[in-house]
Design a protein around this motif. Sequence first.
Motif, mmCIF file in Angstrom:
data_model
loop_
_atom_site.group_PDB
_atom_site.id
_atom_site.type_symbol
_atom_site.label_atom_id
_atom_site.label_comp_id
_atom_site.label_asym_id
_atom_site.label_seq_id
_atom_site.Cartn_x
_atom_site.Cartn_y
_atom_site.Cartn_z
ATOM 1 N N ASN A 1 -3.668 -3.705 0.992
ATOM 2 C CA ASN A 1 -3.088 -2.705 0.099
ATOM 3 C C ASN A 1 -1.630 -2.455 0.448
ATOM 4 O O ASN A 1 -1.172 -2.750 1.563
ATOM 5 C CB ASN A 1 -3.886 -1.401 0.164
ATOM 6 C CG ASN A 1 -4.018 -0.870 1.575
ATOM 7 O OD1 ASN A 1 -3.086 -0.285 2.131
ATOM 8 N ND2 ASN A 1 -5.192 -1.074 2.187
ATOM 9 N N SER B 1 1.587 0.634 -0.419
ATOM 10 C CA SER B 1 1.917 1.929 -1.021
ATOM 11 C C SER B 1 3.392 2.241 -0.814
ATOM 12 O O SER B 1 4.002 1.800 0.162
ATOM 13 C CB SER B 1 1.074 3.056 -0.404
ATOM 14 O OG SER B 1 -0.300 2.879 -0.670
ATOM 15 N N ASP C 1 -4.371 -1.598 -4.453
ATOM 16 C CA ASP C 1 -5.389 -2.173 -3.577
ATOM 17 C C ASP C 1 -5.947 -3.433 -4.221
ATOM 18 O O ASP C 1 -6.243 -3.441 -5.426
ATOM 19 C CB ASP C 1 -6.545 -1.202 -3.348
ATOM 20 C CG ASP C 1 -6.146 0.016 -2.536
ATOM 21 O OD1 ASP C 1 -4.973 0.079 -2.110
ATOM 22 O OD2 ASP C 1 -7.002 0.892 -2.340
ATOM 23 N N LYS D 1 -6.981 -2.270 -7.928
ATOM 24 C CA LYS D 1 -6.924 -0.839 -8.225
ATOM 25 C C LYS D 1 -5.504 -0.329 -8.061
ATOM 26 O O LYS D 1 -4.875 -0.553 -7.028
ATOM 27 C CB LYS D 1 -7.868 -0.057 -7.303
ATOM 28 C CG LYS D 1 -7.852 1.450 -7.573
ATOM 29 C CD LYS D 1 -8.939 2.179 -6.801
ATOM 30 C CE LYS D 1 -8.648 2.245 -5.333
ATOM 31 N NZ LYS D 1 -9.633 3.065 -4.597
ATOM 32 N N LYS E 1 -3.394 2.999 -7.729
ATOM 33 C CA LYS E 1 -3.543 4.427 -7.452
ATOM 34 C C LYS E 1 -2.385 5.172 -8.104
ATOM 35 O O LYS E 1 -1.253 5.147 -7.623
ATOM 36 C CB LYS E 1 -3.584 4.651 -5.945
ATOM 37 C CG LYS E 1 -4.825 4.060 -5.288
ATOM 38 C CD LYS E 1 -4.877 4.291 -3.801
ATOM 39 C CE LYS E 1 -3.899 3.412 -3.066
ATOM 40 N NZ LYS E 1 -4.080 3.499 -1.584
ATOM 41 N N SER F 1 -1.622 9.582 -5.892
ATOM 42 C CA SER F 1 -2.094 9.607 -4.516
ATOM 43 C C SER F 1 -1.118 10.426 -3.681
ATOM 44 O O SER F 1 0.091 10.271 -3.808
ATOM 45 C CB SER F 1 -2.193 8.176 -3.974
ATOM 46 O OG SER F 1 -2.705 8.157 -2.664
ATOM 47 N N ASP G 1 -6.692 10.527 -3.140
ATOM 48 C CA ASP G 1 -6.460 9.761 -4.373
ATOM 49 C C ASP G 1 -7.080 10.537 -5.522
ATOM 50 O O ASP G 1 -8.298 10.735 -5.562
ATOM 51 C CB ASP G 1 -7.099 8.367 -4.287
ATOM 52 C CG ASP G 1 -6.485 7.517 -3.191
ATOM 53 O OD1 ASP G 1 -5.345 7.802 -2.808
ATOM 54 O OD2 ASP G 1 -7.159 6.581 -2.725
ATOM 55 N N SER H 1 -6.447 9.952 -9.007
ATOM 56 C CA SER H 1 -6.727 9.164 -10.214
ATOM 57 C C SER H 1 -6.337 7.728 -9.935
ATOM 58 O O SER H 1 -5.446 7.448 -9.132
ATOM 59 C CB SER H 1 -5.953 9.701 -11.426
ATOM 60 O OG SER H 1 -4.560 9.546 -11.231
ATOM 61 N N ASN H 2 -7.020 6.815 -10.584
ATOM 62 C CA ASN H 2 -6.682 5.408 -10.407
ATOM 63 C C ASN H 2 -7.134 4.596 -11.614
ATOM 64 O O ASN H 2 -8.013 5.009 -12.377
ATOM 65 C CB ASN H 2 -7.304 4.854 -9.109
ATOM 66 C CG ASN H 2 -8.813 4.991 -9.093
ATOM 67 O OD1 ASN H 2 -9.521 4.329 -9.838
ATOM 68 N ND2 ASN H 2 -9.314 5.884 -8.247
ATOM 69 N N THR I 1 -11.675 12.012 -5.894
ATOM 70 C CA THR I 1 -12.080 10.621 -5.765
ATOM 71 C C THR I 1 -12.208 10.201 -4.309
ATOM 72 O O THR I 1 -13.196 9.627 -3.884
ATOM 73 C CB THR I 1 -11.060 9.704 -6.466
ATOM 74 O OG1 THR I 1 -10.993 10.068 -7.841
ATOM 75 C CG2 THR I 1 -11.480 8.250 -6.351
ATOM 76 N N ASN I 2 -11.201 10.477 -3.505
ATOM 77 C CA ASN I 2 -11.215 9.986 -2.134
ATOM 78 C C ASN I 2 -10.330 10.865 -1.248
ATOM 79 O O ASN I 2 -9.188 11.113 -1.584
ATOM 80 C CB ASN I 2 -10.718 8.538 -2.088
ATOM 81 C CG ASN I 2 -10.775 7.955 -0.691
ATOM 82 O OD1 ASN I 2 -11.672 8.259 0.074
ATOM 83 N ND2 ASN I 2 -9.813 7.128 -0.354
#
Length: 214
Positions: A108, A110, A126, A155, A157, A160, A174, A176-177, A206-207
């Motif tokens: 991943n 970011s 990701d 995915k 993100k 985030s 996170d 929304s994705n 979500t996470n």
Amino acid sequence: MKKILLMILCTATSLVVNAQEKGDMYVSGSFNIAGGNTKTVIEGDQATNTTKTPGSLSFSIAPEVGFFIIDNVKVGLKLSYGISRAYKSEVDNRKLYRFTHSVAVVPNVSYYLRIVDKLYYTPGVDLEIGASLEKNQINASTTEKTYVDTKVGLKVKLLSLEYRFADKLAITGDYSNFAVSTTIRKTSDTSRRNTNSISLNMNPSTNIGLKYYF
């Protein structure tokens, strides 16, 4: 599957060595275990019958390591493994189960944009490459492979965030994705099924994760 795990460990070791020279490094991860059962009580005129049915049981672990290759750009590598058990039936007073094993490697990247002093907006991407195997117990001595799934997914993100509440600790979320994926299910040497999916998740929970920087 053993070759995949060995490759991931070697790659993670390489990341650790390079990170000591190029910038901040972190470790993170998640751990989950869940289970339960179902209890049914039937009350009659003469007696009360109670039946217990085993519920599902699942376990998963997903460690992650990463570092900043340049200011504000982070790359990471996550390895996830999970196993689950679900009750199927009962034969000759023996409970039979369905087992699912899964493994995935998720590189991943970011980008970190400071919003306020310790709060960062961290959109990223990701790439998930994984496989899962399902087996069914036929009887006390026989287990049958049901299918093998191979999955590749991407995915994005969209929203985030990361909050560094201490010098070496941060909490991430996170919210929304957008994800696309393709799954190939093999049920026999001659049978394969492809499944393509697209999803937009706007769930605000979500996470949630924790990072340790060093």
